[in-house]
Design a protein around this motif. Structure first.
Motif, PDB file in Angstrom:
ATOM      1  N   VAL A 284       1.383  -1.463  -0.226  1.00 47.38           N
ATOM      2  CA  VAL A 284       0.197  -0.025  -0.049  1.00 47.38           C
ATOM      3  C   VAL A 284       1.218   1.351   0.199  1.00 47.38           C
ATOM      4  CG1 VAL A 284      -1.500   1.529   1.177  1.00 47.38           C
ATOM      5  CG2 VAL A 284      -1.983  -1.036   1.691  1.00 47.38           C
ATOM      6  N   PRO A 285       0.686   1.907  -0.926  1.00 48.95           N
ATOM      7  CA  PRO A 285       1.663   3.103  -0.938  1.00 48.95           C
ATOM      8  C   PRO A 285       1.116   4.163   0.126  1.00 48.95           C
ATOM      9  CG  PRO A 285       0.927   2.830  -3.213  1.00 48.95           C
ATOM     10  CD  PRO A 285       0.012   1.840  -2.073  1.00 48.95           C
ATOM     11  N   GLN A 286       3.020   4.705  -0.099  1.00 48.38           N
ATOM     12  CA  GLN A 286       2.902   5.549   1.869  1.00 48.38           C
ATOM     13  C   GLN A 286       3.668   7.054   1.062  1.00 48.38           C
ATOM     14  OE1 GLN A 286       0.894   5.379   4.627  1.00 48.38           O
ATOM     15  NE2 GLN A 286       0.322   2.379   4.703  1.00 48.38           N
ATOM     16  N   PRO A 287       2.457   7.722   1.157  1.00 50.89           N
ATOM     17  CA  PRO A 287       3.822   9.342   0.952  1.00 50.89           C
ATOM     18  C   PRO A 287       5.086   9.257   2.651  1.00 50.89           C
ATOM     19  CG  PRO A 287       1.502   9.460   2.968  1.00 50.89           C
ATOM     20  CD  PRO A 287       1.797   8.370   2.751  1.00 50.89           C
ATOM     21  N   ILE A 288       5.877  10.252   1.726  1.00 47.01           N
ATOM     22  CA  ILE A 288       6.453  10.553   2.814  1.00 47.01           C
ATOM     23  C   ILE A 288       6.878  12.373   2.536  1.00 47.01           C
ATOM     24  CG2 ILE A 288       8.195   8.538   2.364  1.00 47.01           C
ATOM     25  CD1 ILE A 288       9.715   9.861  -0.365  1.00 47.01           C
ATOM     26  N   PRO A 289       7.576  12.852   3.683  1.00 48.22           N
ATOM     27  CA  PRO A 289       7.543  13.969   3.565  1.00 48.22           C
ATOM     28  C   PRO A 289       8.631  14.759   2.420  1.00 48.22           C
ATOM     29  CG  PRO A 289       7.921  12.847   5.998  1.00 48.22           C
ATOM     30  CD  PRO A 289       8.356  11.649   4.665  1.00 48.22           C
ATOM     31  N   ALA A 290       9.058  14.437   2.301  1.00 49.96           N
ATOM     32  CA  ALA A 290       9.874  14.901   1.195  1.00 49.96           C
ATOM     33  C   ALA A 290       8.741  14.923   0.064  1.00 49.96           C
ATOM     34  CB  ALA A 290      10.748  14.278   0.010  1.00 49.96           C
ATOM     35  N   LEU A 291       7.064  14.542  -0.367  1.00 50.46           N
ATOM     36  CA  LEU A 291       6.198  14.917  -1.658  1.00 50.46           C
ATOM     37  C   LEU A 291       6.299  15.985  -1.325  1.00 50.46           C
ATOM     38  CD1 LEU A 291       5.519  13.301  -3.833  1.00 50.46           C
ATOM     39  CD2 LEU A 291       3.552  12.410  -2.434  1.00 50.46           C
TER      40      LEU A 291
END
Length: 456
Positions: A439-446
């Motif tokens: 399940v794709p999760q976001p990262i802060p750099a996005l």
């Protein structure tokens, strides 16, 4: 097709290449059995299924040049075919969501009723194994109809009709990894519903290597212990489709194309001032276009980066909507669908509309109808919700039983580099869920680089 008038006395089946290029006939051969047996399952009639499939291929022949130019002709053809099956069921006043529309369930019920009613007691000693097998099959098929349409389609093609993973993916116009992921989730749901074991590490033979028990074979003497064992017994129509069926279908199609040439020849003789009739765009084509417009608008919204930051921190549903739209533009459809579900569960009408359009795009009419109903309920609740793209979606004025939502969207907004989006998504984390898979999760750099992403 040639612009020369056809020979009215000619043999229409003399040479198939006279009517369509070899690539079309290869395409037709690839899909004919799958479409025929899939529609037979739903319509309950081999003759009705044959008529529907032949008319679908006739339409595809008329748009063949446009179909070949599409990035995924297989997905377009499969979605169109499913829409036609749904339309035929509607014309008959039948619902594709009910078990009674499935031919194999009807056949099992017809065969089992005499044994399961007044004759049960007297015949149980002799036919006990057969009764158990029929009851088991009916239970499995009923549970399969409760799955999402994509899960149902994968199990029908992969297990009931015996296509391997590669051919199932080719027929549906999706990746092999997607077929495996969908099938795994479907098996998990079936196992839980039926109280069967789920063993993800089980090594299964390919569907084409299975054999169906004949009258001389020993009957199955026990109920299946695992979902894999139950699915191995789910095969239907084995050996019924032959090379002769394909040849007959091709000759009938060639005859219809021969007649169509005369219609075209006559239409070209119309007055020069007459405007040529344009074929209407397919419903799933329009849905695909509108969903991409919606996603681009959500990604370009001025609050998108802020919502992505909130989503990364506390799984904010509004951020889930934006993240899902980004995933969709990066061709990460399964991840997008997961987070759209998450946002829709929190009351987002935009997420519900996205899911409605997604299912229409695939020709999943039953699932589209479900989300049309959800849009109707959310409109009545009148909850304030994040709407990155101004739109209106309404079902109250819909007089037909089909999945129809009246919606308006703004014209296509600023473009976005989908290559840049895919590069950004490639850097995301995708923790593995025991049930859902990655399940794709976001990262802060996005969020930090959001402005650069949408400006490319």
């Amino acid at each position: 097709m040639t612009s020369q008038p056809p020979d009215p006395a000619g043999h229409t089946t003399h040479n198939l290449a006279d009517f369509m290029p070899p690539e079309f006939w290869e395409f037709q051969a690839r899909y004919d059995r799958a479409c025929l047996e899939y529609s037979r399952i739903h319509l309950g009639s081999a003759a009705a299924a044959r008529r529907l499939v032949d008319s679908t291929f006739l339409y595809l022949a008329t748009i063949w040049c446009r179909l070949e130019a599409m990035p995924n002709p297989g997905a377009h053809a499969w979605a169109l075919f499913k829409q036609r099956v749904h339309g035929e069921l509607e014309a008959q006043g039948r619902s594709p969501a009910t078990t009674e529309t499935l031919a194999f369930a009807r056949a099992l019920r017809t065969a089992s009723e005499p044994l399961l009613s007044s004759f049960r007691a007297s015949f149980h000693a002799e036919y006990g194994p057969e009764i158990a097998d029929l009851e088991e099959g009916m239970g499995l098929y009923r549970q399969m109809t409760k799955l999402s349409e994509r899960q149902f389609d994968v199990l029908i093609l992969r297990d009931a009709l015996g296509f391997d993973t590669k051919k199932t993916a080719l027929i549906m116009g999706i990746q092999e990894a997607t077929v495996r992921s969908i099938r795994r989730t479907a098996k998990h749901r079936l196992a839980a519903a039926m109280g069967l074991q789920f063993d993800d590490t089980a090594s299964l033979p390919t569907p084409t290597s299975r054999t169906t028990p004949t009258r001389s074979d020993p009957p199955m003497t026990r109920a299946p212990r695992s979902i894999d064992e139950a699915l191995r017994r789910a095969r239907v129509f084995q050996g019924e489709y032959t090379a002769a069926d394909l040849e007959t279908a091709r000759h009938n199609l060639a005859r219809h194309l021969h007649e169509l040439r005369w219609v075209q020849c006559l239409s070209t003789a119309a007055p020069s001032g007459a405007r040529a009739h344009q074929l209407p765009g397919a419903l799933h084509d329009q849905a695909a276009h509108d969903l991409r417009t919606l996603c681009r608008g959500a990604v370009h919204h001025h609050g998108a980066a802020r919502h992505i930051t909130a989503f990364d921190t506390v799984r904010d549903p509004d951020g889930a909507l934006t993240f899902a739209c980004l995933l969709y533009l990066a061709d990460q459809e399964e991840g997008a669908q997961f987070w759209w579900h998450y946002a829709a569960g929190a009351g987002s009408t935009t997420a519900a509309l996205s899911l409605y359009l997604l299912h229409l795009r695939h020709g999943d009419m039953r699932d589209a109808q479900h989300w049309a109903g959800q849009i109707h309920r959310l409109n009545h609740l009148d909850w304030p919700c994040y709407t990155p793209v101004p739109h209106h979606a309404d079902t109250s004025a819909n007089p037909s039983p089909g999945p129809s939502v009246r919606y308006t969207l703004p014209r296509s907004g600023p473009a976005i580099s989908e290559d840049a989006v895919k590069d950004a998504i490639d850097e995301l984390e995708a923790p593995h869920s025991g049930v859902l898979g990655p399940v794709p999760q976001p990262i802060p750099a996005l969020a930090d680089h959001w402005d650069e992403l949408v400006a490319t």
